[in-house]
Design a protein around this motif. Structure first.
Motif, short mmCIF file in Angstrom:
data_model
loop_
_atom_site.label_atom_id
_atom_site.label_comp_id
_atom_site.label_asym_id
_atom_site.label_seq_id
_atom_site.Cartn_x
_atom_site.Cartn_y
_atom_site.Cartn_z
N ARG A 66 -12.11 -35.12 -71.44
CA ARG A 66 -13.31 -34.36 -71.01
C ARG A 66 -14.56 -35.23 -71.03
NH1 ARG A 66 -10.85 -30.07 -74.15
NH2 ARG A 66 -10.02 -28.55 -72.69
N ARG A 67 -14.72 -36.01 -72.09
CA ARG A 67 -15.90 -36.87 -72.21
C ARG A 67 -15.96 -37.89 -71.07
NH1 ARG A 67 -15.94 -40.70 -77.04
NH2 ARG A 67 -14.10 -39.45 -77.20
N LYS A 68 -14.79 -38.35 -70.61
CA LYS A 68 -14.74 -39.31 -69.50
C LYS A 68 -14.80 -38.62 -68.14
CE LYS A 68 -14.16 -43.03 -72.00
NZ LYS A 68 -15.11 -44.13 -72.01
N GLY A 69 -14.84 -37.28 -68.16
CA GLY A 69 -14.93 -36.53 -66.90
C GLY A 69 -13.65 -36.54 -66.10
N ILE A 70 -12.51 -36.66 -66.78
CA ILE A 70 -11.22 -36.70 -66.10
C ILE A 70 -10.60 -35.31 -66.13
CG2 ILE A 70 -8.90 -37.70 -66.13
CD1 ILE A 70 -10.17 -40.18 -67.51
N ALA A 71 -10.37 -34.74 -64.95
CA ALA A 71 -9.76 -33.41 -64.84
C ALA A 71 -8.28 -33.52 -65.24
CB ALA A 71 -9.88 -32.88 -63.43
N PHE A 72 -7.82 -32.56 -66.04
CA PHE A 72 -6.42 -32.58 -66.48
C PHE A 72 -5.94 -31.16 -66.75
CE2 PHE A 72 -8.88 -32.41 -70.34
CZ PHE A 72 -8.11 -31.65 -71.22
N SER A 73 -4.63 -31.03 -66.79
CA SER A 73 -3.99 -29.81 -67.29
C SER A 73 -3.03 -30.28 -68.38
CB SER A 73 -3.27 -29.06 -66.19
OG SER A 73 -2.25 -29.86 -65.62
N VAL A 74 -2.67 -29.37 -69.28
CA VAL A 74 -1.80 -29.76 -70.38
C VAL A 74 -0.85 -28.64 -70.72
CG1 VAL A 74 -3.47 -29.05 -72.15
CG2 VAL A 74 -1.71 -30.74 -72.73
N MET A 86 1.20 -39.84 -50.88
CA MET A 86 2.27 -40.51 -50.15
C MET A 86 1.90 -40.58 -48.67
SD MET A 86 4.53 -41.31 -52.44
CE MET A 86 5.92 -41.72 -51.43
N GLU A 87 2.00 -41.76 -48.10
CA GLU A 87 1.62 -41.97 -46.71
C GLU A 87 2.42 -41.05 -45.79
OE1 GLU A 87 1.62 -45.62 -43.53
OE2 GLU A 87 1.23 -46.08 -45.64
N GLY A 88 1.69 -40.37 -44.90
CA GLY A 88 2.31 -39.50 -43.91
C GLY A 88 2.75 -38.14 -44.46
N THR A 89 2.35 -37.82 -45.69
CA THR A 89 2.73 -36.53 -46.28
C THR A 89 1.52 -35.90 -46.96
OG1 THR A 89 3.28 -37.28 -48.52
CG2 THR A 89 4.99 -37.54 -46.84
N ASN A 90 1.70 -34.70 -47.47
CA ASN A 90 0.69 -34.05 -48.30
C ASN A 90 1.06 -34.17 -49.79
OD1 ASN A 90 -1.02 -33.17 -46.23
ND2 ASN A 90 0.30 -31.41 -45.82
N ASP A 91 2.11 -34.92 -50.09
CA ASP A 91 2.56 -35.08 -51.46
C ASP A 91 1.64 -36.04 -52.23
OD1 ASP A 91 4.72 -33.47 -50.87
OD2 ASP A 91 6.07 -35.16 -50.47
N VAL A 92 1.28 -35.61 -53.45
CA VAL A 92 0.43 -36.42 -54.32
C VAL A 92 1.18 -36.72 -55.60
CG1 VAL A 92 -1.74 -36.54 -55.61
CG2 VAL A 92 -1.68 -35.41 -53.37
N ILE A 93 1.23 -37.98 -55.96
CA ILE A 93 1.83 -38.39 -57.23
C ILE A 93 0.71 -38.39 -58.26
CG2 ILE A 93 2.94 -40.26 -58.49
CD1 ILE A 93 4.20 -41.13 -55.84
N LYS A 94 0.93 -37.67 -59.36
CA LYS A 94 -0.07 -37.57 -60.42
C LYS A 94 0.43 -38.28 -61.68
CE LYS A 94 -1.67 -33.08 -58.82
NZ LYS A 94 -1.86 -31.66 -59.17
N PHE A 95 -0.50 -38.89 -62.37
CA PHE A 95 -0.21 -39.55 -63.64
C PHE A 95 0.03 -38.48 -64.70
CE2 PHE A 95 -1.88 -41.19 -67.69
CZ PHE A 95 -1.05 -42.28 -67.87
N ILE A 96 1.12 -38.59 -65.47
CA ILE A 96 1.42 -37.67 -66.56
C ILE A 96 1.57 -38.49 -67.84
CG2 ILE A 96 3.06 -36.01 -67.51
CD1 ILE A 96 3.82 -35.28 -64.65
N TRP A 97 0.86 -38.07 -68.86
CA TRP A 97 0.92 -38.72 -70.16
C TRP A 97 1.67 -37.80 -71.10
CZ3 TRP A 97 -3.74 -39.66 -73.88
CH2 TRP A 97 -3.34 -40.46 -74.93
N ASN A 98 2.86 -38.19 -71.51
CA ASN A 98 3.66 -37.41 -72.44
C ASN A 98 3.40 -37.94 -73.85
OD1 ASN A 98 5.00 -35.89 -70.39
ND2 ASN A 98 6.18 -37.72 -69.95
N PHE A 99 2.87 -37.07 -74.69
CA PHE A 99 2.50 -37.45 -76.05
C PHE A 99 3.38 -36.68 -77.02
CE2 PHE A 99 -0.92 -39.87 -77.89
CZ PHE A 99 -0.83 -39.53 -79.23
N GLN A 100 3.85 -37.35 -78.07
CA GLN A 100 4.70 -36.68 -79.05
C GLN A 100 4.35 -37.09 -80.47
OE1 GLN A 100 8.53 -38.04 -77.64
NE2 GLN A 100 8.60 -39.67 -79.16
#
Length: 129
Positions: free
Chosen positions: A71-79, A104-118
């Motif tokens: 949040r402090r860095k202004g990065i939108a996320f869901s968890v 992805m080129e030629g598509t509407n697909d977006v690859i999102k970064f996911i951070w898995n924390f344990q």
């Protein structure tokens, strides 16, 4: 997002229950001379029996801090949070900020970064992200 098999999906509040490291009141060998005790729904529960070298890191010092940094860095996320028997904990942070996505080129697909924390209180899940 799918939770890890055998886990219970929960909220951040469900993961940040009070927890402390106490001396084991029973006579035992040194490997079990300490007890990780949590207060869950008003009831004390022993979550781990461990040695004096065990270092308790409460969830409240981990998962809320990750949210705060994003949040402090202004990065939108869901968890999505989950746990196994109130002793093993998972936070799957999906970065929703378009600046970090890849379309992805030629598509509407977006690859999102996911951070898995344990993290765990019983030592069965190593603390990592």
């Amino acid at each position: 997002m799918k939770a890890k098999r055998g886990t219970t999906i929960c909220t951040l509040n469900d993961l940040t229950f009070p927890v402390e490291l106490r001396d084991n009141p029973r006579k035992t060998n040194s490997e079990y001379s300490k007890v990780v005790t949590g207060v869950i729904a008003g009831e004390e529960i022993d979550l781990n029996y461990c040695s004096p070298v065990y270092e308790l890191v409460p969830n409240e010092t981990i998962f809320p801090k990750v949210e705060e940094i994003l949040r402090r860095k202004g990065i939108a996320f869901s968890v999505q949070y989950s746990h196994t028997n109130n002793a093993r904990f998972y936070g799957n942070f999906t970065i929703e900020d378009p600046a970090f996505g890849y379309r992805m080129e030629g598509t509407n697909d977006v690859i999102k970064f996911i951070w898995n924390f344990q993290h765990s209180y019983n030592g069965l899940t190593k603390y990592k992200g």
